[in-house]
Design a protein around this motif. Sequence first.
Motif, PDB file in Angstrom:
ATOM      1  N   UNK A   1      -1.842   6.273   1.907  1.00  0.00           N
ATOM      2  CA  UNK A   1      -1.334   6.678   0.842  1.00  0.00           C
ATOM      3  C   UNK A   1      -2.179   7.270  -0.369  1.00  0.00           C
ATOM      4  N   UNK A   2      -1.819   8.411  -0.728  1.00  0.00           N
ATOM      5  CA  UNK A   2      -2.957   9.188  -1.482  1.00  0.00           C
ATOM      6  C   UNK A   2      -3.294   8.510  -3.136  1.00  0.00           C
ATOM      7  N   UNK A   3      -2.314   7.598  -3.222  1.00  0.00           N
ATOM      8  CA  UNK A   3      -2.581   7.173  -4.687  1.00  0.00           C
ATOM      9  C   UNK A   3      -3.148   5.620  -4.621  1.00  0.00           C
ATOM     10  N   UNK A   4      -3.271   5.185  -3.555  1.00  0.00           N
ATOM     11  CA  UNK A   4      -3.771   3.663  -3.582  1.00  0.00           C
ATOM     12  C   UNK A   4      -5.037   3.796  -4.115  1.00  0.00           C
ATOM     13  N   UNK A   5      -5.232   2.479  -4.885  1.00  0.00           N
ATOM     14  CA  UNK A   5      -6.261   2.017  -5.765  1.00  0.00           C
ATOM     15  C   UNK A   5      -6.539   3.237  -7.046  1.00  0.00           C
ATOM     16  N   UNK A   6      -5.640   3.974  -7.205  1.00  0.00           N
ATOM     17  CA  UNK A   6      -5.788   4.736  -8.293  1.00  0.00           C
ATOM     18  C   UNK A   6      -4.937   4.140  -9.444  1.00  0.00           C
ATOM     19  N   UNK A   7      -5.434   3.847 -10.453  1.00  0.00           N
ATOM     20  CA  UNK A   7      -4.576   3.300 -11.385  1.00  0.00           C
ATOM     21  C   UNK A   7      -3.548   4.670 -12.166  1.00  0.00           C
ATOM     22  N   UNK A   8      -2.287   4.381 -12.439  1.00  0.00           N
ATOM     23  CA  UNK A   8      -1.721   5.485 -13.131  1.00  0.00           C
ATOM     24  C   UNK A   8      -1.706   5.624 -14.461  1.00  0.00           C
ATOM     25  N   UNK A   9      -2.050   6.761 -15.074  1.00  0.00           N
ATOM     26  CA  UNK A   9      -2.109   6.670 -16.506  1.00  0.00           C
ATOM     27  C   UNK A   9      -1.105   7.742 -17.123  1.00  0.00           C
TER      28      UNK A   9
ATOM     29  N   UNK B   1       0.971  -1.129  -0.039  1.00  0.00           N
ATOM     30  CA  UNK B   1       0.090   0.062   0.021  1.00  0.00           C
ATOM     31  C   UNK B   1       0.882   1.361   0.092  1.00  0.00           C
ATOM     32  N   UNK B   2       2.145   1.242   0.569  1.00  0.00           N
ATOM     33  CA  UNK B   2       2.784   2.419   0.361  1.00  0.00           C
ATOM     34  C   UNK B   2       3.329   2.715  -1.172  1.00  0.00           C
ATOM     35  N   UNK B   3       3.268   1.806  -1.943  1.00  0.00           N
ATOM     36  CA  UNK B   3       3.374   1.726  -3.175  1.00  0.00           C
ATOM     37  C   UNK B   3       2.034   1.984  -4.116  1.00  0.00           C
ATOM     38  N   UNK B   4       0.739   2.376  -3.394  1.00  0.00           N
ATOM     39  CA  UNK B   4      -0.220   2.590  -4.250  1.00  0.00           C
ATOM     40  C   UNK B   4      -1.317   1.412  -4.568  1.00  0.00           C
ATOM     41  N   UNK B   5      -0.774   0.224  -3.982  1.00  0.00           N
ATOM     42  CA  UNK B   5      -1.531  -1.071  -4.347  1.00  0.00           C
ATOM     43  C   UNK B   5      -2.477  -1.507  -2.980  1.00  0.00           C
ATOM     44  N   UNK B   6      -3.588  -1.636  -2.983  1.00  0.00           N
ATOM     45  CA  UNK B   6      -4.316  -2.420  -1.772  1.00  0.00           C
ATOM     46  C   UNK B   6      -4.234  -3.828  -1.837  1.00  0.00           C
TER      47      UNK B   6
END
Length: 424
Positions: free
Chosen positions: A415-423, A148-153
């Motif tokens: 973390x602000x970008x977790x579960x947010x796909x990176x486009x 999750x620190x890298x943005x993946x739940x």
Amino acid sequence: MSAAVATGPRAEERALAPVSWRWPIIYAVFTLVALAFLRVGDGATTFRISRAGDFFEIPDVSLPALATNLVLLAVMAAATAVAVRRALRRAPIGWWVPAAFGIAFVLAFLTWVGAGRTTLIPLTTLLAGALALSVPLVFGAMSGVICERSGVINIAIEGQLLAGAFLAAVVGSLTASAYLGMAAAPIAGALVGGLLAFFAVRYWVDQIIVGVVLNVLVVGLTSFLFSTVLTENSAVLNARQSMPDIPIPGLAYIPVIGPVLFRQSLLVYLMYAAVIAAHILLFRSRWGLRTRAVGEHPKAADTVGIKVERTRVVNTVIGGAVAGLGGAFFTVGSGLAFGREMSAGQGYIALAAMILGRWSPKGAVAAALMFGFARSLVNMLSGAGAGISSDLLLMLPYAVTILAVAGFVGRVRPPAAENVPYVK
């Protein structure tokens, strides 16, 4: 000038944060609950501290239950008063106040349970059991922090634990070595983590949905293999393999501390190393800085040359491997054969520990130890014949989880970008 002076204090008052009464209210409620522990009559409670093999023996301590609980109740009331004072001053509550309150409440409960009984309260055994039962929770919480620190739940911790337990049992049985089974467990967890990364990072599928689906998949697959392959040839594929305790010379025989911390199996020592490594790497290394940057602001991380998708995939696979290693506790770590759904929801409790620990390795470990202590306490109460309903005892660890997450966490920011796909 006079107008500026007049408006200054009012502006300062508007800038003050509101008083938070959450902790004082929690302490007050538990202090009122502790009043019920005073109904112990004239009995005494005996605590056993030493264990066989210690450098020196500490005699059993027998305490008058009523007087002991009165003192402990006074400690809880004092901690509540400190919490109220800190709240009024808008000051942080610190760590020693909840620590003192928690220890006093637990000791009051144990004193109430053992009052007037011939059964001893084994404090060292209780603490050692709490640490051992925390192993899968700690590994699962570390997995969640890394992912999750890298943005993946990572909702799939439950499946990773179960997959690790399954492969550890099979490999340990085939090789007649618990250590080889333990070494194989991270492979199973990494495979589940790889599937999570594949769908969540590559195809932008909602990470929570993917995690739940993977949990169901692993439960179904391991249950099918258990009912067919393992059951038909259990002597070869599902025999019990146990990891012996490894006492640390000189430290293992210190009363209380030795049996709890330094008379454990290799898996527990690896847990110590994993926690220390996770904290140092996340907050004191280039990898940790890049991981946290990807989890907070992936666009900015990409701008400075960090490969966002690759970082998320690698972290998710590593997190899955860590959780898989924790799954080895259920089989080779405990000397048990594999059983259907034997992880029993520990992955979800590990997620709760991660949240309660505010996505920090140290905080997650503290929360996991609290949940492990609740399970160890249930085992102790069941064996001591405390006269408490077995249904209530079975519910206790999960009730602690709900109370901790709902009542103790408060407002936390993931973390602000977790579960947010990176486009790009």
